[in-house]
Design a protein around this motif. Structure first.
Motif, PDB file in Angstrom:
ATOM      1  N   LEU A 112      35.546  79.252   7.762  1.00 54.13           N
ATOM      2  CA  LEU A 112      34.508  79.867   8.303  1.00 54.13           C
ATOM      3  C   LEU A 112      32.934  79.301   8.350  1.00 54.13           C
ATOM      4  O   LEU A 112      32.257  79.400   9.094  1.00 54.13           O
ATOM      5  N   LEU A 113      32.836  78.666   7.163  1.00 52.32           N
ATOM      6  CA  LEU A 113      31.595  77.766   7.024  1.00 52.32           C
ATOM      7  C   LEU A 113      31.324  76.778   8.325  1.00 52.32           C
ATOM      8  O   LEU A 113      30.404  76.487   8.845  1.00 52.32           O
ATOM      9  N   VAL A 114      32.473  76.246   8.493  1.00 56.32           N
ATOM     10  CA  VAL A 114      32.633  75.175   9.873  1.00 56.32           C
ATOM     11  C   VAL A 114      32.102  75.981  11.147  1.00 56.32           C
ATOM     12  O   VAL A 114      31.288  75.360  11.748  1.00 56.32           O
ATOM     13  N   LEU A 115      32.589  77.151  11.352  1.00 57.11           N
ATOM     14  CA  LEU A 115      32.552  77.762  12.470  1.00 57.11           C
ATOM     15  C   LEU A 115      30.827  78.131  12.361  1.00 57.11           C
ATOM     16  O   LEU A 115      30.149  78.394  13.576  1.00 57.11           O
ATOM     17  N   HIS A 116      30.124  78.362  11.269  1.00 57.37           N
ATOM     18  CA  HIS A 116      28.777  78.750  11.370  1.00 57.37           C
ATOM     19  C   HIS A 116      27.950  77.569  11.452  1.00 57.37           C
ATOM     20  O   HIS A 116      26.542  77.876  11.751  1.00 57.37           O
ATOM     21  N   ARG A 117      28.597  76.421  11.277  1.00 58.68           N
ATOM     22  CA  ARG A 117      27.483  75.292  11.143  1.00 58.68           C
ATOM     23  C   ARG A 117      26.574  75.102  12.350  1.00 58.68           C
ATOM     24  O   ARG A 117      25.320  75.038  12.191  1.00 58.68           O
ATOM     25  N   PRO A 118      27.239  75.250  13.590  1.00 53.27           N
ATOM     26  CA  PRO A 118      26.510  75.116  14.843  1.00 53.27           C
ATOM     27  C   PRO A 118      25.037  76.277  15.024  1.00 53.27           C
ATOM     28  O   PRO A 118      24.142  75.847  15.574  1.00 53.27           O
ATOM     29  N   ASN A 119      25.279  77.239  14.278  1.00 58.77           N
ATOM     30  CA  ASN A 119      24.360  78.236  14.386  1.00 58.77           C
ATOM     31  C   ASN A 119      23.717  78.739  13.118  1.00 58.77           C
ATOM     32  O   ASN A 119      23.117  79.647  12.939  1.00 58.77           O
ATOM     33  N   ARG A 120      23.547  77.694  12.315  1.00 57.56           N
ATOM     34  CA  ARG A 120      22.850  77.586  11.152  1.00 57.56           C
ATOM     35  C   ARG A 120      21.386  77.972  11.346  1.00 57.56           C
ATOM     36  O   ARG A 120      20.666  79.271  10.770  1.00 57.56           O
TER      37      ARG A 120
END
Length: 244
Positions: free
Chosen positions: A94-102
């Motif tokens: 989940l954290l990896v998926l959020h990275r591009p949209n930080r």
């Protein structure tokens, strides 16, 4: 919200376009009409799916929850993972998926300032979606007999949902290379939850080097606080023994 087919594709395209618009213009100047144009969908279509920007913000979070679920189910032999590995994989993916949209997350946090009541409603929707997914993860786990009789086991989805919130706050403040401190937080948090369900000290078996830094953020993972928050919210019903 679970959707499929063309509607699901449009939904994801709209969410992705909205992220772009918010990153470029900021939350206050982002518009649904510009989002529809970039997503190449009809203006009426976007308003049918999302009546306002606030709805789009929280749709982003629920969509990521379902995306990580889909990725995990496609992982080879995932159904054989023990519960601890399932949970660790869930949080890390989940954290990896959020990275591009930080940056989008930072901008869209303003939604609470523009509409506190609406933000509360959206947060509750996201938490409900998270609890539903955690319910599924736990039911599907193949090695949970050791927890089945514990008085707090049925409250595990609520515990994990609270931990998810704390982890997300931690991650947004994490400036370590590769977000290694957040990776530590996942390991410590999951292990602490399962230790609690085994009537062990939350940090039993966790080395000092594994504790994420700085300590003030690591304290957000303290299981006593999580358990106490459950008690105060009425999750643990009258007549049940209070955790110590």
């Amino acid at each position: 919200m679970k959707v499929s087919g063309k509607k699901a594709q449009s939904r994801r395209a709209i969410i992705a376009a909205f992220c772009e618009v918010v990153i470029e213009r900021g939350y206050a100047r982002a518009t649904l009409l510009e989002t529809a144009r970039r997503a190449e969908v009809d203006n009426n279509a976007i308003f049918r799916l999302f009546p306002n920007k606030r709805a789009l913000v929280f749709a982003y979070y629920t969509e990521k929850l379902h995306e990580v679920r889909e990725l995990l189910l496609d992982t080879e032999a995932y159904h054989q993972y023990p519960l601890e590995e399932r949970l660790t994989a869930f949080f890390e993916t989940l954290l990896v998926l959020h990275r591009p949209n930080r940056e989008f997350i930072q901008h869209s946090s303003a939604v609470a300032r523009y509409s506190p009541l609406g933000a509360l409603s959206g947060h509750l929707q996201v938490k409900a979606a998270a609890r539903e997914l955690f319910d599924e993860l736990i039911i599907e786990a193949t090695d949970i007999d050791e927890f089945a009789d514990h008085r707090l086991f049925r409250h595990l989805p609520a515990l994990l949902t609270e931990f998810l919130h704390q982890l997300f706050v931690f991650w947004m403040l994490d400036e370590s290379p590769g977000y290694e401190q957040s990776t530590k937080a996942v390991y410590v948090g999951v292990r602490a939850v399962l230790n609690t369900l085994q009537d062990r000290h939350p940090l039993d078996g966790i080395s000092r080097d594994s504790i994420p830094q700085p300590p003030v953020l690591a304290s957000a993972m303290n299981m006593r606080r999580l358990l106490r928050s459950l008690l105060l919210s009425g999750v643990v019903r009258d007549g049940e023994e209070e955790p110590t």
